[in-house]
Design a protein around this motif. Structure first.
Motif, short mmCIF file in Angstrom:
data_model
loop_
_atom_site.label_atom_id
_atom_site.label_comp_id
_atom_site.label_asym_id
_atom_site.label_seq_id
_atom_site.Cartn_x
_atom_site.Cartn_y
_atom_site.Cartn_z
N MET A 78 0.86 -1.19 0.00
CA MET A 78 0.00 0.00 0.00
C MET A 78 0.89 1.24 0.00
SD MET A 78 -3.25 -1.02 0.36
CE MET A 78 -4.49 -0.22 1.34
N LEU A 79 0.44 2.27 -0.68
CA LEU A 79 1.11 3.57 -0.62
C LEU A 79 0.37 4.44 0.38
CD1 LEU A 79 2.98 5.85 -1.93
CD2 LEU A 79 0.99 6.38 -3.34
N VAL A 80 1.10 5.12 1.24
CA VAL A 80 0.45 6.10 2.12
C VAL A 80 0.21 7.35 1.28
CG1 VAL A 80 0.56 7.42 4.27
CG2 VAL A 80 1.69 5.18 4.13
N LEU A 81 -1.03 7.51 0.85
CA LEU A 81 -1.39 8.60 -0.06
C LEU A 81 -1.51 9.92 0.67
CD1 LEU A 81 -2.49 9.46 -2.91
CD2 LEU A 81 -4.76 8.85 -2.06
N TYR A 82 -2.04 9.85 1.89
CA TYR A 82 -2.36 11.07 2.63
C TYR A 82 -2.25 10.78 4.12
CZ TYR A 82 -5.06 15.14 4.22
OH TYR A 82 -5.45 16.30 4.83
N ALA A 83 -1.77 11.73 4.87
CA ALA A 83 -1.77 11.57 6.33
C ALA A 83 -1.76 12.95 6.99
CB ALA A 83 -0.56 10.77 6.79
N ASP A 84 -2.68 13.17 7.91
CA ASP A 84 -2.63 14.35 8.77
C ASP A 84 -2.92 13.90 10.19
OD1 ASP A 84 -5.42 14.21 9.04
OD2 ASP A 84 -5.81 15.77 7.57
#
Lengths: 247, 119
Positions: A117-123
């Motif tokens: 999996m790619l970490v597409l977004y994280a906040d």
């Protein structure tokens, strides 16, 4: 002009940089690293099967954890909340935008499946993982937390379709239930971590019921088939590496 | 903390429906965005243009909302176009592969010009 740099910083901090092909930086010992390196990510529009949006929620009633506490814990302990037999090898740097994780999943019948999996977004209140070619699904899944009536609510929301016809048949026969049980278990485990006996709610909608016949060719990358074919070579390679490392 | 300021305004322009998106597209935008799309779609236009020029920020939930609109548009045979995306979000639309299914234009004039030339 003072706001522009802040906006750019927020965007750059939370979203992955463009990637044409995935690259795994560190592979922990014991991980089966197949079907990730060199793969492209695929979104909810690239797969073959019906497009489903599934939302799972658990309310952490009685816990004083804020949504940011929930997400921090979830990121740091992501695979610990999964059902046994499934492994998520997070990058050493953790769940951060642009990082790639290796997944070793246990399919029905005990068959292993290696993908990533790619970490597409994280906040601070959410993070999103996007699938590569060959994964069971084409799309992404967002883990988030928000406050509602004085308690944090943890949520899993996926928007995805089966990547190829073989997976679609699997979903129609059993995989929808397996997947839903998986995320119910995960949310109950997360709630238990915060001392809550969580009741998971699920909502699902078929966003597009059509099969995308133009995507039949995706079966070429099918990670279940490729893991079965690639496992013997991977195991032999691991044995040689261990012998070499051991002197 | 997510900002809940979002508006979506529908207007008709040169044979297309234009939806002006204003503010931050996140989970709070769902109702307004889907409502605007339903209003724009009710006249059965050939094309619907999403104008992002006044959008401050989009998070991953916001991108998922756009996917939902795109799925609806494809189902009903509408073309969904975009204009006014910043360079950053043009890249995001490429990463998420939304750009495979949506024509992206720099501004409204060129987008509507594209609609005219293809009708």
């Amino acid at each position: 002009m003072s706001t522009t740099p802040d906006v750019k910083t927020r965007e750059e901090a939370h979203w992955a940089q463009p990637v044409s092909k995935l690259k795994v930086s560190d592979v922990p010992a014991g991980a089966i690293n197949l079907n990730v390196e060199g793969r492209q990510v695929v979104g909810p529009l690239q797969g073959f099967g019906q497009l489903w949006q599934k939302t799972y929620r658990v309310r952490l009633s009685g816990s004083k954890a804020a949504p940011t506490d929930v997400i921090k814990t979830w990121k740091e302990n992501f695979p610990k909340f999964w059902p046994a037999g499934n492994k998520f090898y997070a990058p050493l740097t953790g769940i951060k935008p642009g990082e790639v994780a290796v997944l070793n999943l246990s399919m029905p019948g005990g068959m292993p499946l290696s993908t990533g999996m790619l970490v597409l977004y994280a906040d601070d209140e959410s993070f999103t993982l996007m699938t590569p070619q060959g994964h069971m699904e084409s799309g992404w899944i967002t883990f988030s937390a928000y406050e509602e009536d004085g308690a944090a609510v943890a949520q899993v929301q996926s928007i995805a379709r089966a990547n190829d016809p073989m997976y679609e048949i699997g979903f129609m026969l059993f995989a929808h239930k397996v997947q839903e049980d998986f995320w119910h278990h995960t949310l109950r485990s997360l709630a238990a971590h915060f001392g809550v006996e969580g009741q998971v709610q699920m909502f699902k909608t078929c966003v597009d019921s059509r099969w995308q016949w133009s995507q039949v060719k995706n079966i070429w990358h099918n990670a279940a088939i490729r893991t079965a074919l690639g496992m013997p070579g991977q195991l032999v390679g691991n044995i040689f590496r261990r012998q070499k490392d051991g002197g | 903390m997510a900002d809940n300021h979002f508006e979506a305004k529908v207007r008709r322009q040169s044979g297309a429906v234009v939806i002006d998106l204003i503010g931050e597209i996140n989970s709070f935008a769902e109702e307004a965005l889907n409502g605007a799309y339903a209003e724009g779609n009710s006249g059965k236009p050939e094309s619907i243009l999403l104008n992002f020029s006044r959008v401050d920020y989009i998070n991953s939930t916001g991108i998922a909302l756009i996917v939902g609109l795109l799925a609806q548009a494809r189902k009903s045979g509408r073309r969904l176009l975009t204009c006014g995306l910043s360079d950053h979000y043009v890249e995001i639309f490429k990463i998420t592969r939304l750009s495979d299914f949506m024509s992206m234009y720099a501004d409204e004039v060129s987008a509507l010009g594209g609609v005219k030339s293809e009708t």
